[in-house]
Design a protein around this motif. Structure first.
Motif, PDB file in Angstrom:
ATOM      1  N   ALA A 187       0.835  -1.148   0.034  1.00 57.76           N
ATOM      2  CA  ALA A 187      -0.099   0.059   0.075  1.00 57.76           C
ATOM      3  C   ALA A 187       1.038   1.360   0.037  1.00 57.76           C
ATOM      4  O   ALA A 187       1.678   1.457   0.821  1.00 57.76           O
ATOM      5  CB  ALA A 187      -0.833  -0.139   1.220  1.00 57.76           C
ATOM      6  N   TYR A 188       0.385   2.069  -0.718  1.00 61.69           N
ATOM      7  CA  TYR A 188       1.131   3.351  -1.165  1.00 61.69           C
ATOM      8  C   TYR A 188       0.551   4.327  -0.497  1.00 61.69           C
ATOM      9  O   TYR A 188      -0.594   4.360  -0.370  1.00 61.69           O
ATOM     10  CB  TYR A 188       1.716   3.798  -2.537  1.00 61.69           C
ATOM     11  N   VAL A 189       1.307   5.687  -0.033  1.00 57.87           N
ATOM     12  CA  VAL A 189       0.653   7.038   0.607  1.00 57.87           C
ATOM     13  C   VAL A 189       1.484   8.019   0.121  1.00 57.87           C
ATOM     14  O   VAL A 189       2.730   7.668   0.229  1.00 57.87           O
ATOM     15  CB  VAL A 189       0.338   6.798   1.955  1.00 57.87           C
ATOM     16  N   THR A 190       1.213   9.174  -0.072  1.00 56.68           N
ATOM     17  CA  THR A 190       1.965  10.545  -0.221  1.00 56.68           C
ATOM     18  C   THR A 190       1.603  11.553   1.152  1.00 56.68           C
ATOM     19  O   THR A 190       0.364  11.447   1.434  1.00 56.68           O
ATOM     20  CB  THR A 190       1.921  11.004  -1.456  1.00 56.68           C
ATOM     21  N   TRP A 191       2.357  12.300   1.474  1.00 59.15           N
ATOM     22  CA  TRP A 191       2.108  13.267   2.519  1.00 59.15           C
ATOM     23  C   TRP A 191       3.132  14.463   2.243  1.00 59.15           C
ATOM     24  O   TRP A 191       3.947  14.384   1.722  1.00 59.15           O
ATOM     25  CB  TRP A 191       2.255  12.676   3.645  1.00 59.15           C
ATOM     26  N   GLU A 192       2.395  15.500   2.576  1.00 60.17           N
ATOM     27  CA  GLU A 192       3.121  16.736   2.621  1.00 60.17           C
ATOM     28  C   GLU A 192       4.349  16.743   3.569  1.00 60.17           C
ATOM     29  O   GLU A 192       4.096  16.607   4.731  1.00 60.17           O
ATOM     30  CB  GLU A 192       2.260  17.936   2.844  1.00 60.17           C
ATOM     31  N   PRO A 193       5.570  16.972   3.064  1.00 62.93           N
ATOM     32  CA  PRO A 193       6.551  16.922   4.114  1.00 62.93           C
ATOM     33  C   PRO A 193       6.955  18.388   4.637  1.00 62.93           C
ATOM     34  O   PRO A 193       7.687  18.964   4.269  1.00 62.93           O
ATOM     35  CB  PRO A 193       7.988  16.581   3.067  1.00 62.93           C
ATOM     36  N   ARG A 194       5.874  18.771   5.633  1.00 59.56           N
ATOM     37  CA  ARG A 194       6.391  19.799   6.399  1.00 59.56           C
ATOM     38  C   ARG A 194       5.933  19.533   7.986  1.00 59.56           C
ATOM     39  O   ARG A 194       5.445  18.463   8.258  1.00 59.56           O
ATOM     40  CB  ARG A 194       5.222  20.802   6.151  1.00 59.56           C
ATOM     41  N   ALA A 195       6.378  20.340   8.736  1.00 59.90           N
ATOM     42  CA  ALA A 195       6.201  20.340  10.019  1.00 59.90           C
ATOM     43  C   ALA A 195       4.873  20.596  10.349  1.00 59.90           C
ATOM     44  O   ALA A 195       3.956  20.996   9.919  1.00 59.90           O
ATOM     45  CB  ALA A 195       6.933  21.676  11.109  1.00 59.90           C
ATOM     46  N   GLY A 196       4.267  19.482  11.431  1.00 59.70           N
ATOM     47  CA  GLY A 196       2.662  19.523  11.541  1.00 59.70           C
ATOM     48  C   GLY A 196       2.084  18.733  10.692  1.00 59.70           C
ATOM     49  O   GLY A 196       0.812  18.472  10.745  1.00 59.70           O
ATOM     50  N   GLY A 197       2.918  18.117   9.549  1.00 59.77           N
ATOM     51  CA  GLY A 197       2.240  17.286   8.667  1.00 59.77           C
ATOM     52  C   GLY A 197       2.039  15.449   9.172  1.00 59.77           C
ATOM     53  O   GLY A 197       2.328  15.443  10.384  1.00 59.77           O
TER      54      GLY A 197
END
Length: 152
Positions: free
Chosen positions: A114-124
């Protein structure tokens, strides 16, 4: 907790679902997800997250999408496309439940990862996904970090 199909009776409640204000740049609103599910019905698997009769979130999986046909035409992926937990329902295990339910569905469909993407920022959400066992792939997609979880 359970996942519920989106129907004419509950879609307006789904559209009203919102995350915390400081998270609105991290995840698209449900209305965009439902539009994407309409345009890509062969790949999208949208569901509402309920606790009893209470709507607490929205999750959408993607199934069997070509990743980068220019690099590897056989690289088809499935995973978590969108996760929105209502602002007042966060921190209660609904996100974990939704990710685990999506992974169970993908496993039942024959997926091995399973893949996922996320925003690479503090609080992410990086910590959330890493605690669930996702690991970094070293890839980026649209400026977002890509993670993978083995389902075997």
């Amino acid at each position: 907790m359970r996942l519920v199909q989106i129907t004419p009776e509950n879609y307006e409640a789904a559209l009203a679902l919102s995350v915390r204000p400081d998270q609105q740049d991290l995840v698209s609103p449900v209305v965009k997800s439902l539009a994407e599910a309409y345009v890509f019905p062969e790949h999208a698997w949208p569901r509402l997250i309920h606790d009893g009769d209470r709507l607490v979130g929205f999750v959408m999986a993607f199934r069997d999408i070509p990743w980068d046909p220019a690099v590897d035409p056989d690289d088809r992926r499935s995973g978590l496309w969108r996760l929105n937990i209502a602002a007042d329902a966060q921190g209660r295990g609904y996100g974990r439940f939704a990710v685990e339910a999506v992974c169970a569905q993908l496993r039942a469909d024959g997926a091995t990862r399973a893949y996922v993407t996320w925003e690479p920022r503090a609080g992410g959400p990086a910590g959330f996904y890493l605690r669930l066992g996702f690991r970094l792939t070293g890839e980026c997609s649209g400026g977002q970090t890509v993670g993978v979880l083995d389902l075997a």
